[in-house]
Design a protein around this motif. Structure first.
Motif, PDB file in Angstrom:
ATOM      1  N   TRP A  18       0.823  -1.218   0.000  1.00 40.82           N
ATOM      2  CA  TRP A  18       0.000   0.000   0.000  1.00 40.82           C
ATOM      3  C   TRP A  18       0.858   1.269   0.000  1.00 40.82           C
ATOM      4  O   TRP A  18       0.689   2.145  -0.835  1.00 40.82           O
ATOM      5  N   ALA A  19       1.769   1.370   0.945  1.00 41.60           N
ATOM      6  CA  ALA A  19       2.570   2.595   1.077  1.00 41.60           C
ATOM      7  C   ALA A  19       3.431   2.822  -0.162  1.00 41.60           C
ATOM      8  O   ALA A  19       3.552   3.949  -0.660  1.00 41.60           O
ATOM      9  N   MET A  20       4.048   1.738  -0.666  1.00 43.52           N
ATOM     10  CA  MET A  20       4.891   1.882  -1.845  1.00 43.52           C
ATOM     11  C   MET A  20       4.051   2.274  -3.063  1.00 43.52           C
ATOM     12  O   MET A  20       4.493   3.056  -3.907  1.00 43.52           O
ATOM     13  N   THR A  21       2.837   1.726  -3.146  1.00 48.10           N
ATOM     14  CA  THR A  21       1.955   2.086  -4.255  1.00 48.10           C
ATOM     15  C   THR A  21       1.611   3.569  -4.217  1.00 48.10           C
ATOM     16  O   THR A  21       1.627   4.260  -5.246  1.00 48.10           O
ATOM     17  N   VAL A  22       1.286   4.068  -3.026  1.00 52.17           N
ATOM     18  CA  VAL A  22       0.972   5.493  -2.875  1.00 52.17           C
ATOM     19  C   VAL A  22       2.171   6.342  -3.284  1.00 52.17           C
ATOM     20  O   VAL A  22       2.041   7.341  -4.014  1.00 52.17           O
ATOM     21  N   LEU A  23       3.381   5.944  -2.835  1.00 52.17           N
ATOM     22  CA  LEU A  23       4.585   6.714  -3.132  1.00 52.17           C
ATOM     23  C   LEU A  23       4.889   6.728  -4.628  1.00 52.17           C
ATOM     24  O   LEU A  23       5.135   7.784  -5.218  1.00 52.17           O
ATOM     25  N   LEU A  24       4.874   5.556  -5.250  1.00 50.93           N
ATOM     26  CA  LEU A  24       5.196   5.497  -6.672  1.00 50.93           C
ATOM     27  C   LEU A  24       4.136   6.194  -7.520  1.00 50.93           C
ATOM     28  O   LEU A  24       4.458   6.882  -8.498  1.00 50.93           O
ATOM     29  N   TYR A  25       2.877   6.002  -7.150  1.00 52.12           N
ATOM     30  CA  TYR A  25       1.796   6.673  -7.891  1.00 52.12           C
ATOM     31  C   TYR A  25       1.952   8.194  -7.790  1.00 52.12           C
ATOM     32  O   TYR A  25       1.840   8.910  -8.797  1.00 52.12           O
ATOM     33  N   SER A  26       2.205   8.677  -6.579  1.00 57.02           N
ATOM     34  CA  SER A  26       2.346  10.128  -6.380  1.00 57.02           C
ATOM     35  C   SER A  26       3.520  10.668  -7.171  1.00 57.02           C
ATOM     36  O   SER A  26       3.434  11.731  -7.808  1.00 57.02           O
ATOM     37  N   LEU A  27       4.647   9.915  -7.137  1.00 57.82           N
ATOM     38  CA  LEU A  27       5.837  10.364  -7.860  1.00 57.82           C
ATOM     39  C   LEU A  27       5.567  10.407  -9.364  1.00 57.82           C
ATOM     40  O   LEU A  27       5.931  11.375 -10.046  1.00 57.82           O
ATOM     41  N   ILE A  58      -7.360  12.765  -1.791  1.00 56.21           N
ATOM     42  CA  ILE A  58      -6.254  13.362  -1.023  1.00 56.21           C
ATOM     43  C   ILE A  58      -4.937  13.217  -1.780  1.00 56.21           C
ATOM     44  O   ILE A  58      -4.170  14.187  -1.939  1.00 56.21           O
ATOM     45  N   ILE A  59      -4.663  12.005  -2.251  1.00 59.33           N
ATOM     46  CA  ILE A  59      -3.387  11.751  -2.932  1.00 59.33           C
ATOM     47  C   ILE A  59      -3.276  12.555  -4.220  1.00 59.33           C
ATOM     48  O   ILE A  59      -2.262  13.214  -4.492  1.00 59.33           O
ATOM     49  N   VAL A  60      -4.328  12.528  -5.038  1.00 55.20           N
ATOM     50  CA  VAL A  60      -4.307  13.253  -6.305  1.00 55.20           C
ATOM     51  C   VAL A  60      -4.213  14.757  -6.071  1.00 55.20           C
ATOM     52  O   VAL A  60      -3.495  15.471  -6.789  1.00 55.20           O
ATOM     53  N   SER A  61      -4.916  15.233  -5.054  1.00 56.54           N
ATOM     54  CA  SER A  61      -4.907  16.674  -4.776  1.00 56.54           C
ATOM     55  C   SER A  61      -3.506  17.181  -4.508  1.00 56.54           C
ATOM     56  O   SER A  61      -3.063  18.182  -5.079  1.00 56.54           O
TER      57      SER A  61
END
Length: 715
Positions: A48-57, A88-91
């Protein structure tokens, strides 16, 4: 281009090239996303955390490089993380990426864009200054508007990074929610067209309308705040009430009557204002007499031996007043009453945003109006110099009462009024000394203009004392003396009369503005927005009281906008346009200008090219013995678009009209060059100035080919 810019631009180019080379675009499509859907779910569930990080990057990189696929990335956010976390992440990712693009655009392109398109960027900056962050907020709220364009354009403006990031995140939030919500439905969709369900279409429609709804609500809130507890009448006596009958007030009343509005015009003194009685008309009448004297003295240059001109100063002043009386009927109460204007001679005092008390010889009355225009003009500025009030002084208001010509005239101020009167009185026979605290005359014009006028004044016997600060006035043994300071050295100047020509201050008191709390600008004028409205939406101002220009034609120009916005602003408002506002200083040679000059362009960081044509080369100027001065045109680099024009010479104010027309209707120098001008006329100078530009931009490659063609034809 500097090395850091080259490196950054190279990095961006390589990154974009790599993205397309590895087929990145294939992944940032709906088909690509759905093809990887199961793998993405599995990776997310285990990391989960890595997915959020890579997606955000990845989102930040796509946005920062303005790559295609941001829409699909937003949908993927909803698909992977759901509505709450996806939003939140996309914003944050989209806002960070947008800010990086904003920084890159500012670093790479702002300087060259300023240099080549500074006039257009100036308009954007002014819009940002007037609309503030709400302008950017409005753009961000439209979800189908290309966000990457906003990022790049905003990087060229003066908006701060903090404001850009904050407003972008808030403004994009509504659109982010809509797209992320659509992404949550992605698992059941086969194409992007499926996203456009009736519910989502309705959301987009609301998003499109929201900026205008928000503006309407904000305007209503601002109006409510401004009006406070002022009681609003149920009915109004007038559609428009105008306070002041100078140029601005007369034009306002005229326009209102022309469109069949009920309008009342209140003036405490004479219709026509300063221009008619103490400004433009009397000064130009005096200048005409002075010019006649100068022409007689120069008659020998034309082979004519005339007797010495004898000036009857009292007769000259009588002619000045006769000229005023000849023009006065144009601004008479009878004329405006015939046009449908209710003209009242009295003192107007604001009681509320909609009511005015008018005091006349026969009593007072309260008049209500839905809209009010303030056009109270300006008065000469008299500085608090010790002893000035005791010796008696002249201003542009009281000068016209003179019946005896001063032998020694001292003038404070080297601006347009001071220069015009200095030359006129010197030509009529006064010994004139002009004192200016700045390093040159006409400081608002380019330096070569000041130098040319200074040289002419010296030739005509006018004593010009630059960088002299008036410190005190005294009377010694019956003689009036000015004590002034020149770089720490004291100097004493004797004189008979002193004319204070240090500018004019807006008349912002005496009509109840303080009672309503009308706001003032930093330059002590009534503060108005781009539509000539004060801090009360129904109270407008035009002319000298509003600034920033103190010209009769500027007042009339503003009056059109003030009146139309006052009467029809609920339907359509028009922003005052100063792009092609001319002005002329009526000395000899005249100084006329429209748009930017060099010192203004440099101060604003606007790139420009100059094309200058000397009037010494003009046939008509030579035949008329007026072969002095020049035409200087500023253009956008590598184009014929006119940024500004300065003309110094005989009838410069008349010659300028061609450029005013060109700038108003977006015509370039090629159009002027292609127009036929009569020979021999002074107006040919405009065409020749355009020719200077054309020669500097001749297509050398084409000319080389043409020369080769002609050589071939000779063989």
């Amino acid at each position: 281009m500097t090395l850091p810019r080259i490196l950054l631009l190279s990095f961006i180019a390589v990154a974009i090239t790599v993205f397309f080379a590895v087929g990145g675009l294939d992944y940032l499509t709906l088909d690509g996303l759905k093809a990887q859907q199961e793998q993405l779910f599995a990776w997310r569930d285990g990391h989960w955390a890595m997915t959020v990080l890579l997606y955000s990057l990845l989102y930040i990189i796509v946005t920062a490089l303005s790559l295609p696929g941001a829409t699909v990335m937003t949908l993927a956010g909803g698909l992977l993380f759901g509505l709450l976390w996806g939003t939140i992440i996309v914003s944050f990712a989209s806002s960070i990426g947008a800010t990086l693009a904003f920084w890159a655009a500012r670093f790479l392109f702002r300087e060259p864009i300023q240099r080549h398109f500074g006039d257009r960027l100036k308009t954007i900056n002014e819009g940002m200054a007037q609309e503030g962050a709400f302008y950017l907020f409005t753009l961000r709220l439209v979800p189908l508007f290309p966000f990457f364009v906003i990022n790049l354009v905003m990087g060229l403006t003066h908006i701060s990074t903090r404001s850009f990031y904050t407003v972008s995140q808030l403004g994009m939030l509504a659109g982010t929610v809509v797209y992320v919500n659509a992404g949550t439905q992605l698992a059941g969709l086969d194409s992007l067209s499926g996203i456009l369900s009736p519910g989502l279409i309705g959301s987009f429609v609301l998003l499109g309308l929201f900026p205008w709804l928000a503006r309407t609500v904000l305007s209503a809130l601002e109006a409510r705040k401004a009006y406070g507890n002022w009681p609003k009448p149920q009915h109004f006596d007038n559609n428009l009430l105008v306070i002041g009958a100078g140029s601005g007030g007369l034009v306002s009343a005229y326009i209102a009557a022309a469109v069949r509005a009920k309008v009342t015009l209140v003036e405490q003194q004479h219709l026509g204002g300063d221009c008619l009685y103490t400004g433009c008309v009397p000064s130009k009448a005096l200048i005409r007499s002075a010019k006649a004297v100068a022409q007689i003295r120069r008659s020998g240059e034309l082979g004519i031996h005339a007797p010495v001109a004898e000036v009857d100063f009292a007769a000259v002043m009588a002619r000045v007043h006769a000229t005023i009386q000849a023009i006065a009927p144009h601004d008479s109460p009878e004329r405006y009453q015939d046009l449908g204007v209710n003209v009242i001679h009295g003192k107007a005092t604001l009681l509320s945003p909609w009511s005015v008390s008018v005091s006349t010889d026969s009593g007072s009355q309260v008049i209500t109006s839905r809209a009010i225009i303030i056009a109270t003009g300006a008065k000469p500025f008299v500085p608090p110099i010790p002893g000035l009030a005791d010796i008696g002084y002249l201003t542009s208001d009281t000068l016209w009462d003179l019946q005896e010509q001063p032998k020694r005239l001292l003038i404070l101020g080297g601006g347009p009024i001071g220069c015009e009167m200095a030359q006129a009185f010197a030509r009529l026979g006064s010994s004139v000394t002009l004192v200016e605290r700045l390093p040159r005359l006409l400081a608002g014009e380019d330096s070569e203009v000041s130098e040319l006028i200074h040289a002419r004044f010296w030739q005509e016997g006018i004593t010009v004392l630059l960088e002299h600060e008036a410190t005190a006035f005294v009377i010694e043994n019956g003689e009036k003396i000015l004590i002034c300071d020149q770089q720490g050295q004291s100097r004493r100047l004797g004189f008979d009369q002193v004319l204070v020509a240090l500018g004019r201050r807006a008349t912002v008191t005496g009509f109840g503005g303080e009672t309503l709390g009308l706001k003032l600008s930093e330059t002590h004028t009534l503060a108005t927005n781009g539509f000539q409205a004060t801090n009360y939406p129904n109270i407008f101002a035009c002319g000298d009281v509003a600034g920033p220009y103190q010209f009769t034609h500027a007042a009339a120009h503003q009056a059109w906008y003030a009146t139309v916005n006052a009467l029809f602003g609920q339907v359509k408002k028009f922003r005052t346009d100063y792009t092609a506002l001319p002005h002329t200083t009526f000395i000899d040679p005249e100084v006329a200008r429209v748009g930017l000059n060099e010192q203004e362009a440099q101060a604003q960081g606007i790139g420009y090219e100059t094309s200058t044509y000397p009037l010494a080369d003009l046939d008509r100027a030579i035949t008329d013995e007026v072969a002095h001065g020049f035409v200087k045109v500023l253009t956008v680099p590598d184009t014929d678009k006119i940024l500004g024009v300065t003309i110094v010479g005989e009838q410069a104010g008349e010659l300028l009209a061609e450029y005013v027309l060109a700038m108003t209707h977006k015509l370039g120098l090629n159009k002027i060059l292609g127009s036929v001008h009569s020979y021999p006329t002074l107006a040919e100078a405009n065409k020749y100035a355009a020719g200077v530009w054309k020669r500097a931009h001749a297509p050398q490659t084409l000319l080389t080919l043409v020369a080769a063609y002609h050589r071939w034809r000779r063989h």
